[in-house]
Design a protein around this motif. Sequence first.
Motif, mmCIF file in Angstrom:
data_model
loop_
_atom_site.group_PDB
_atom_site.id
_atom_site.type_symbol
_atom_site.label_atom_id
_atom_site.label_comp_id
_atom_site.label_asym_id
_atom_site.label_seq_id
_atom_site.Cartn_x
_atom_site.Cartn_y
_atom_site.Cartn_z
ATOM 1 N N MET A 81 30.202 -3.130 -35.485
ATOM 2 C CA MET A 81 30.003 -1.971 -34.647
ATOM 3 C C MET A 81 30.900 -0.884 -35.220
ATOM 4 O O MET A 81 32.091 -1.117 -35.400
ATOM 5 C CB MET A 81 30.367 -2.251 -33.202
ATOM 6 C CG MET A 81 30.021 -1.113 -32.270
ATOM 7 S SD MET A 81 30.712 -1.367 -30.644
ATOM 8 C CE MET A 81 32.441 -1.157 -30.986
ATOM 9 N N LEU A 82 30.313 0.264 -35.571
ATOM 10 C CA LEU A 82 31.144 1.310 -36.156
ATOM 11 C C LEU A 82 30.716 2.677 -35.671
ATOM 12 O O LEU A 82 29.564 2.899 -35.349
ATOM 13 C CB LEU A 82 31.138 1.224 -37.689
ATOM 14 C CG LEU A 82 29.878 1.435 -38.516
ATOM 15 C CD1 LEU A 82 30.231 1.626 -39.980
ATOM 16 C CD2 LEU A 82 28.915 0.296 -38.351
ATOM 17 N N SER A 83 31.669 3.566 -35.632
ATOM 18 C CA SER A 83 31.401 4.938 -35.218
ATOM 19 C C SER A 83 31.786 5.923 -36.311
ATOM 20 O O SER A 83 31.460 7.116 -36.217
ATOM 21 C CB SER A 83 32.143 5.271 -33.925
ATOM 22 O OG SER A 83 33.512 4.993 -34.068
ATOM 23 N N SER A 84 32.463 5.450 -37.354
ATOM 24 C CA SER A 84 32.800 6.310 -38.481
ATOM 25 C C SER A 84 33.216 5.433 -39.654
ATOM 26 O O SER A 84 33.632 4.276 -39.461
ATOM 27 C CB SER A 84 33.926 7.267 -38.123
ATOM 28 O OG SER A 84 35.108 6.548 -37.870
ATOM 29 N N ALA A 119 28.058 5.010 -31.204
ATOM 30 C CA ALA A 119 28.376 3.889 -32.092
ATOM 31 C C ALA A 119 27.086 3.357 -32.696
ATOM 32 O O ALA A 119 25.995 3.590 -32.154
ATOM 33 C CB ALA A 119 29.103 2.769 -31.344
ATOM 34 N N LEU A 120 27.228 2.638 -33.803
ATOM 35 C CA LEU A 120 26.083 2.047 -34.497
ATOM 36 C C LEU A 120 26.388 0.569 -34.693
ATOM 37 O O LEU A 120 27.473 0.202 -35.178
ATOM 38 C CB LEU A 120 25.878 2.761 -35.838
ATOM 39 C CG LEU A 120 24.597 2.598 -36.658
ATOM 40 C CD1 LEU A 120 24.461 1.236 -37.290
ATOM 41 C CD2 LEU A 120 23.361 2.940 -35.851
ATOM 42 N N HIS A 121 25.436 -0.260 -34.273
ATOM 43 C CA HIS A 121 25.624 -1.707 -34.389
ATOM 44 C C HIS A 121 24.736 -2.267 -35.492
ATOM 45 O O HIS A 121 23.596 -1.826 -35.660
ATOM 46 C CB HIS A 121 25.214 -2.400 -33.084
ATOM 47 C CG HIS A 121 26.008 -2.018 -31.875
ATOM 48 N ND1 HIS A 121 26.908 -2.874 -31.263
ATOM 49 C CD2 HIS A 121 26.032 -0.879 -31.151
ATOM 50 C CE1 HIS A 121 27.431 -2.280 -30.211
ATOM 51 N NE2 HIS A 121 26.926 -1.067 -30.113
ATOM 52 N N TRP A 122 25.238 -3.245 -36.228
ATOM 53 C CA TRP A 122 24.426 -4.044 -37.134
ATOM 54 C C TRP A 122 24.407 -5.478 -36.613
ATOM 55 O O TRP A 122 25.462 -6.053 -36.308
ATOM 56 C CB TRP A 122 24.980 -4.014 -38.556
ATOM 57 C CG TRP A 122 24.623 -2.780 -39.316
ATOM 58 C CD1 TRP A 122 25.413 -1.697 -39.569
ATOM 59 C CD2 TRP A 122 23.367 -2.503 -39.934
ATOM 60 N NE1 TRP A 122 24.721 -0.763 -40.296
ATOM 61 C CE2 TRP A 122 23.458 -1.226 -40.541
ATOM 62 C CE3 TRP A 122 22.149 -3.198 -40.047
ATOM 63 C CZ2 TRP A 122 22.410 -0.635 -41.246
ATOM 64 C CZ3 TRP A 122 21.115 -2.613 -40.741
ATOM 65 C CH2 TRP A 122 21.242 -1.347 -41.336
#
Lengths: 108, 113
Positions: free
Chosen positions: A48-51, A31-34
Motif C-alpha cells: 500500500m503506497l501513497s508516494s 493510497a494505491l494498493h497492489w
Amino acid sequence: KNEVEQSPQNLTAQEGEFITINCSYSVGISALHWLQQHPGGGIVSLFMLSSGKKKHGRLIATINIQEKHSSLHITASHPRDSAVYICAAAVNTDKLIFGTGTRLQVFP
Amino acid sequence: DGGITQSPKYLFRKEGQNVTLSCEQNLNHDAMYWYRQDPGQGLRLIYYSQIVNDFQKGDIAEGYSVSREKKESFPLTVTSAQKNPTAFYLCASSPGLAVYEQYFGPGTRLTVT
C-alpha cells in the motif's frame, strides 16, 4: 473507461525475467494498493503506497502521483510468482476501486 | 493464527432460495467488507461496515443484506432478489478504512442454478 486501468491484461515470462505491471487511474487517490490473487482465489495484500517506492524481497512498487500511475516490478521472476496481480485505488477514506487484474504466468 | 475465515468454500443453491455466506475475523479489525468478483471484472463492493451495528451500501448492494452484531462477524445474505447471484464472494477486513491495508478471506464460490 474504467477509473483504474491495468496493463497488460495477460503476461507470460520465462523464469528469471524482469516483470513490469502497470496501473493508471483517473481519480484522486489517498493510497494505491497492489494485491496478489492465487489460482485458488485467495488474495494477499502486497503493498500500500501513497508516494515514492516500496520494496519487499523481489517485489518493488512505485507510484507517480502527478502522472497518476503506479508500477509493480518483479525481479528474477519465478514460476511461483504466477498469479493475478490487482491494483486498487483508495479514492476516499472508505472505498477502493479495483482494476481488472493482470494474469502473470512464469514458465521454467 | 490471526486471519479471516469464510465458509463454505463452495456453495450450491437453487434459484429462489436465500443463502448466507459466513465471514469471521480474529484480527480485531474495525472495518469489514464484502466484495463480488466476476470473470473479467474488478472486485466490486457490496457492503462495508466500519463499526459494530453499522454498515453502508457499496456499489452493488441490491439483492444483498448484511448484519454486524459482533466485531468479528459480518455475514452476507444473498437474497432471491439478486438477479445474477453466481459469483466469487470475498470478505475483507482492515484496521480502519480504505487507506489501510485490507486482509482478505479465501472466498466463497456461489453457484445458483
